[in-house]
Design an enzyme around this catalytic site. Sequence first.
Site, PDB file in Angstrom:
ATOM      1  N   HIS A 478       0.836  -1.195   0.000  1.00  0.00           N
ATOM      2  CA  HIS A 478       0.000   0.000   0.000  1.00  0.00           C
ATOM      3  C   HIS A 478       0.878   1.255   0.000  1.00  0.00           C
ATOM      4  CE1 HIS A 478      -3.323  -2.504   2.206  1.00  0.00           C
ATOM      5  NE2 HIS A 478      -3.300  -2.743   0.911  1.00  0.00           N
ATOM      6  N   PRO A 479       1.833   1.380  -0.924  1.00  0.00           N
ATOM      7  CA  PRO A 479       2.726   2.542  -0.896  1.00  0.00           C
ATOM      8  C   PRO A 479       2.016   3.822  -1.332  1.00  0.00           C
ATOM      9  CG  PRO A 479       3.125   1.265  -2.881  1.00  0.00           C
ATOM     10  CD  PRO A 479       2.141   0.486  -2.058  1.00  0.00           C
TER      11      PRO A 479
END
Length: 543
Positions: A478-479
């Site tokens: 989930h960058p």
Amino acid sequence: MKAYDYIIVGAGAAGCVVANRLSADPKVSVCLIEAGGDSNSPWVTIPAGIFGLYGNKTYDYAFEGTPQTHLHNRKMMVNRGKTLGGSTAINSMVYIRGNQNDYDGWGKLGCRGWSYQDVLPVFKKLEANQSQQSAEYHGFDGELAVTKQQDPHPVCRTFIKAGATAGLPENSDFNGPSQFGLGVYNVKQNKGQRVSSYSAFVKPIQSRSNLTIMTHTDVLSLLLEGDLAKGVNVESNGQKEQIMAHKEVILSAGTIVSPRILLASGIGNKAELEALGIECRVDLPGVGENLQDHIDSMVTVRAKTPETIGVSLSSLVPHVILAPIKYALQRKGWLTTNYVEAGGFAKTKLAESAEPGSADADPDIQFHFTPLYRSHRGKKFEFGHGYSVFTCVLRPRSTGSIKLAKDGSHRTVLIDHNFFADERDQKVLIEGIKKAREILASPEFDGIRGKEMAPGKEVQTDEDILHYLRETASTVYHPVGTCKMGIDDMAVVDPESLKVKGLKNVRVIDASIMPTLISGNTSSPSMMIGEKGAQMILSDSSC
């Protein structure tokens, strides 16, 4: 020379929404550029096909991160979608928007127009909710199908019931008034098939004569003339060319590739660019900084009975061999699983002791429950049965960076999550592992519980758990944050236009603009960003 009014780089969560909205005007020409190919594969469309997507370089960039200083210098794979639909074509399809306080926090950082009351109507506009949930929080007429799991595994109910042991109620809507509790996740699916941003927003309208979709095309850099982007430099099948933009270039290539393109174009920290031999066109030190991601680890348990998903002699015929038939005829069976079928949000003692009403008092960990055994040895596949709980830190304080490697290519990225740099993240995840164990210790699991394989019964003290985390913790993929919006000196884009500061016609519209990480899975918020960004463009063009 090819030329279009708008060039959109990246056919992922946000880019597909932008392409849909801009091309709705037949008077403008839109080019959507994707580095990967098509997503017309059973691996993509069948939910359980996720198993064959991670690490598959046909669909996954499969980046390798830099050694993590605080995780015993381990490197980890960073999976990001490289196909039409981007990461929405390879993810677990979980539909989560984040906590209301996440967006209100953005507003407090100076991001006008991004509070919860601002973004809720946008989420509702996109959504086609099939779960009969509250109209106060959900939309029913959008393109994005959101539904209950097609055939959730019965062991998920065991997990939800076990939450009572840890003071966690059942929650039937994590996107409603509260995230707190456990439940079966809603997913982005329709009739048992994956719904990606491409299948929802682009595939139905790809016949528009003013929309051009280019696949297997890498965007190397922007073609700049002063403070204007005249187009982009691309490479396709080994051939380089320029594609011109009459109006705007929109970067929707994601948290890793969008800053890479800016840096390769001379937009970033001047000293660092010059050290790489790149002329600085806009000194913007925030490009590539502020990388945030959810750090995650698991508790995995063997089952003493074959009730969970797994390959064994007893499961071979009824579940494995017959799975394709059940799926084809009924959209039932194991091929419907997204693996992380259930989960939820909880508070560690750190959140419980925080000031009531503050963001720190919100749930600070998220669970993803898998009704199958996840290898304690890191293998992709293990025979036998079991179940696992993955736990992540929802609002990490550690931040990392995306930088260009000094290899002269201006294409290789150095991805440094800098996980556990902040000691609080360590403490939250230690407490998260304890909370996961508390749930799994419930009598609800007595009938199937076998041996805890990881962390293992010998891992009990905080020091033991921290060592285990340093050895095993990874990313939930989930960058966000590397081209953040804001009003401070490290902001890359303006919150009210998403234009790159110092440039007149370049916008970033993807998860990289998030100033802080939202509390949950990031694909749906990225689509929301795509919708808001598209409306900004349309508003400007109508003036």
